[in-house]
Design a protein around this motif. Structure first.
Motif, PDB file in Angstrom:
ATOM      1  N   ARG A  35      -6.747  -3.966   1.679  1.00 44.17           N
ATOM      2  CA  ARG A  35      -6.048  -3.282   2.766  1.00 44.17           C
ATOM      3  C   ARG A  35      -4.623  -2.939   2.334  1.00 44.17           C
ATOM      4  NH1 ARG A  35      -4.164  -6.031   8.498  1.00 44.17           N
ATOM      5  NH2 ARG A  35      -2.120  -6.213   7.596  1.00 44.17           N
ATOM      6  N   LEU A  36      -3.952  -3.901   1.716  1.00 45.53           N
ATOM      7  CA  LEU A  36      -2.570  -3.680   1.270  1.00 45.53           C
ATOM      8  C   LEU A  36      -2.509  -2.545   0.239  1.00 45.53           C
ATOM      9  CD1 LEU A  36       0.422  -4.572   1.206  1.00 45.53           C
ATOM     10  CD2 LEU A  36      -0.203  -6.255  -0.551  1.00 45.53           C
ATOM     11  N   GLU A  37      -3.488  -2.550  -0.656  1.00 46.08           N
ATOM     12  CA  GLU A  37      -3.517  -1.496  -1.685  1.00 46.08           C
ATOM     13  C   GLU A  37      -3.626  -0.107  -1.039  1.00 46.08           C
ATOM     14  OE1 GLU A  37      -6.614  -1.137  -5.073  1.00 46.08           O
ATOM     15  OE2 GLU A  37      -5.833  -3.177  -5.092  1.00 46.08           O
ATOM     16  N   ILE A  38      -4.491   0.011  -0.034  1.00 49.48           N
ATOM     17  CA  ILE A  38      -4.670   1.323   0.620  1.00 49.48           C
ATOM     18  C   ILE A  38      -3.414   1.688   1.422  1.00 49.48           C
ATOM     19  CG2 ILE A  38      -6.095   2.712   2.182  1.00 49.48           C
ATOM     20  CD1 ILE A  38      -8.438   0.747   1.556  1.00 49.48           C
ATOM     21  N   VAL A  39      -2.850   0.714   2.111  1.00 43.38           N
ATOM     22  CA  VAL A  39      -1.628   0.992   2.885  1.00 43.38           C
ATOM     23  C   VAL A  39      -0.524   1.487   1.951  1.00 43.38           C
ATOM     24  CG1 VAL A  39       0.221  -0.076   4.248  1.00 43.38           C
ATOM     25  CG2 VAL A  39      -2.161  -0.619   4.765  1.00 43.38           C
ATOM     26  N   GLN A  40      -0.383   0.823   0.803  1.00 40.47           N
ATOM     27  CA  GLN A  40       0.669   1.248  -0.141  1.00 40.47           C
ATOM     28  C   GLN A  40       0.376   2.644  -0.693  1.00 40.47           C
ATOM     29  OE1 GLN A  40       1.029  -2.094  -2.871  1.00 40.47           O
ATOM     30  NE2 GLN A  40       2.608  -3.000  -1.590  1.00 40.47           N
ATOM     31  N   GLU A  41      -0.894   2.925  -0.902  1.00 45.76           N
ATOM     32  CA  GLU A  41      -1.274   4.283  -1.360  1.00 45.76           C
ATOM     33  C   GLU A  41      -0.844   5.315  -0.302  1.00 45.76           C
ATOM     34  OE1 GLU A  41      -5.578   4.675  -2.055  1.00 45.76           O
ATOM     35  OE2 GLU A  41      -5.405   6.694  -1.204  1.00 45.76           O
ATOM     36  N   TYR A  42      -1.079   5.013   0.964  1.00 43.62           N
ATOM     37  CA  TYR A  42      -0.709   5.959   2.037  1.00 43.62           C
ATOM     38  C   TYR A  42       0.809   6.089   2.168  1.00 43.62           C
ATOM     39  CZ  TYR A  42      -5.532   5.792   3.949  1.00 43.62           C
ATOM     40  OH  TYR A  42      -6.879   5.885   4.150  1.00 43.62           O
ATOM     41  N   ILE A  43       1.513   4.976   1.980  1.00 41.04           N
ATOM     42  CA  ILE A  43       2.982   5.058   2.061  1.00 41.04           C
ATOM     43  C   ILE A  43       3.487   5.966   0.933  1.00 41.04           C
ATOM     44  CG2 ILE A  43       5.168   3.780   1.891  1.00 41.04           C
ATOM     45  CD1 ILE A  43       3.707   1.361   3.156  1.00 41.04           C
ATOM     46  N   ALA A  44       2.959   5.753  -0.273  1.00 46.26           N
ATOM     47  CA  ALA A  44       3.378   6.582  -1.418  1.00 46.26           C
ATOM     48  C   ALA A  44       3.020   8.045  -1.159  1.00 46.26           C
ATOM     49  CB  ALA A  44       2.712   6.082  -2.698  1.00 46.26           C
ATOM     50  N   TYR A  45       1.837   8.288  -0.612  1.00 45.28           N
ATOM     51  CA  TYR A  45       1.414   9.662  -0.294  1.00 45.28           C
ATOM     52  C   TYR A  45       2.426  10.306   0.664  1.00 45.28           C
ATOM     53  CZ  TYR A  45      -1.141  13.418   2.002  1.00 45.28           C
ATOM     54  OH  TYR A  45      -1.486  14.632   2.524  1.00 45.28           O
ATOM     55  N   SER A  46       2.815   9.560   1.695  1.00 50.27           N
ATOM     56  CA  SER A  46       3.750  10.104   2.695  1.00 50.27           C
ATOM     57  C   SER A  46       5.098  10.404   2.054  1.00 50.27           C
ATOM     58  CB  SER A  46       3.970   9.107   3.844  1.00 50.27           C
ATOM     59  OG  SER A  46       2.755   8.638   4.327  1.00 50.27           O
TER      60      SER A  46
END
Ligand SMILES: C[S@@+](CC[C@H](N)C(=O)[O-])C[C@H]1O[C@@H](n2cnc3c(N)ncnc32)[C@H](O)[C@@H]1O
Length: 217
Positions: A21-32
């Motif tokens: 979950r943390l990995e995906i959240v960080q991916e989305y933060i980086a995307y944003s």
């Protein structure tokens, strides 16, 4: 069973669901961060824990110096750990973690409207009416077009994240991406807020957080 939210964070060391979950959240933060135009980027994190999602992303992100963030967290030990990380990253002038109640609008004054709103580990700790209320009150936290990053665990075979996605679409958010963790029981979404910003909150209490760490989902 964790006895408090500080102990709950130890589950990140052992639970694949939380790690993924943390990995995906960080991916989305980086995307944003990558998607936002040049200039300052405002971020708020609601019930931020120790801020590892945002802070872990900023550690290696070229736009870290553009980010101005307020993380709101009630547990003082988590706040202390978050502050230590902010100091170690040299971001004390831009990022603050406050020891306060994230359900109260006053704790966001001066930090909103934000370009990125992080609400991870929150929706599973709300009654459904409170989820609607929080989504409605995002009009105070979010700029038009803001990215809203969220998580929702599943349990007893109920795919709760389906419902969150339906409510978000019905509330006028646009889905940017949605993933399930490889464990299959945790949804992680990123939506865009399409409405207008409300400079004053509709109500002072934005939602009620009723979850307990021993039953966290
Ligand atoms: C499930 S954890 C999620 C933490 C973090 N967002 C993450 O995803 O790692 C829920 C967090 O909400 C915090 N919390 C609970 N009630 C709160 C409140 N009224 N105001 C601020 N934080 C609160 C807890 O202390 C805990 O750190």
């Amino acid at each position: 069973m964790p006895k408090d939210w500080y102990e709950w964070h130890d589950l990140y060391n052992t639970e694949p669901k939380l790690q993924q979950r943390l990995e995906i959240v960080q991916e989305y933060i980086a995307y944003s961060l990558n998607a936002l135009p040049d200039g300052a980027i405002r971020v708020v994190s609601v019930c931020a824990g120790d801020g590892r999602d945002l802070l872990g992303t900023l550690k290696n992100h070229p736009r870290a110096k553009d980010v101005y963030a307020r993380l709101v967290e009630l547990n003082p030990q988590l706040v202390e750990r978050g502050r230590a990380t902010i100091e170690s990253l040299g971001l004390t002038k831009q990022i603050e973690i406050i020891n306060g109640d994230a359900t109260l609008a006053t704790n966001y004054v001066g930090a909103v409207p934000a370009d990125i709103v992080i609400v991870c580990g929150v929706f599973g700790n709300l009654q459904e009416t409170e989820l609607n209320r929080l989504l409605d009150n995002l009009s105070f936290l979010s700029k038009p077009g803001a990215f809203v990053i969220w998580t929702r665990g599943h349990s007893n075979g109920i795919t709760y994240s389906d419902n969150v996605r339906k409510i978000l679409i019905a509330s006028g958010f646009e889905e940017v991406n949605f993933k399930l963790t490889a464990t299959g029981d945790m949804g992680v979404g990123i939506h865009r807020y399409l409405g207008e910003n409300l400079p004053q909150p509709k109500e002072q209490q934005l939602f009620v957080f009723s979850g307990v760490p021993s039953k966290a989902r």
